[in-house]
Design an enzyme around this catalytic site. Structure first.
Site, PDB file in Angstrom:
ATOM      1  CG  HIS A   1      36.575  48.640  45.658  1.00  0.00           C
ATOM      2  ND1 HIS A   1      37.169  48.062  44.677  1.00  0.00           N
ATOM      3  CD2 HIS A   1      37.374  48.501  46.870  1.00  0.00           C
ATOM      4  CE1 HIS A   1      38.324  47.337  45.074  1.00  0.00           C
ATOM      5  NE2 HIS A   1      38.285  47.644  46.407  1.00  0.00           N
TER       6      HIS A   1
ATOM      7  CD  GLU B   1      33.585  50.936  41.005  1.00  0.00           C
ATOM      8  OE1 GLU B   1      34.117  51.207  40.210  1.00  0.00           O
ATOM      9  OE2 GLU B   1      33.910  50.859  42.170  1.00  0.00           O
TER      10      GLU B   1
ATOM     11  CB  CYS C   1      38.239  46.055  40.575  1.00  0.00           C
ATOM     12  SG  CYS C   1      36.957  45.668  41.766  1.00  0.00           S
TER      13      CYS C   1
ATOM     14  CB  CYS D   1      33.629  47.397  41.159  1.00  0.00           C
ATOM     15  SG  CYS D   1      34.332  47.753  43.060  1.00  0.00           S
TER      16      CYS D   1
END
Length: 145
Positions: free
Chosen positions: A53, A55, A78, A87
């Site tokens: 993702h 991050e 998330c 994350c």
């Protein structure tokens, strides 16, 4: 830093998020910019499903603690582990100093939980930075359950 500076860095995160399309789908196209002392250290965006993702994509290029680093993320990190780790946990584990979030994730699996996890870990979280622009871009891609 003032609100104008925060908006500038969030605009950079929004530009990062646009790079995620179309490969990130069905995940939302999220962008992240990591800043220290007013300078961008790293940036990232959501890769194809099962990959990093935004991050994780940004923090992987920095070794060690992020204790003096501020993250600008277009969508709330998330809180849950799916095909990829949480994350929010990744930011907590790396001792991120502060997180600016444009919009909360409406996905019921998250929906404020990522922000709560960060705050519970003692991380300062500021919401609604450039939220109108980010929402306009992200809204077609957000899961509402």
């Amino acid at each position: 830093m003032n609100r104008e500076s925060h908006s500038k860095f969030m605009a950079m995160a929004l530009e990062e998020s646009k790079k995620a399309l179309p490969n990130c789908l069905p995940n939302p196209p999220v962008g992240c910019v990591l800043v220290q002392d007013g300078k961008v250290l790293a940036s990232g965006y959501t890769k194809e499903p099962g990959s990093n993702h935004a991050e994780a994509s940004a923090i992987q290029s920095i070794t060690g603690s992020l204790e003096n680093v501020v993250a600008y993320v277009t969508l709330e990190p998330c809180s849950f582990k799916g095909r990829t780790p949480s994350c929010a946990n990744a930011l907590i584990e790396r001792n991120i100093n502060e997180v600016f979030v444009a919009i909360e994730d409406p996905d019921p699996r998250n929906s404020g939980n990522g922000i709560k996890m960060l705050r519970d870990a003692g991380i300062k979280v500021t919401e609604n930075i450039l939220s109108d622009s980010v929402f306009q871009f992200l809204s077609p891609y957000l899961s509402k359950g």
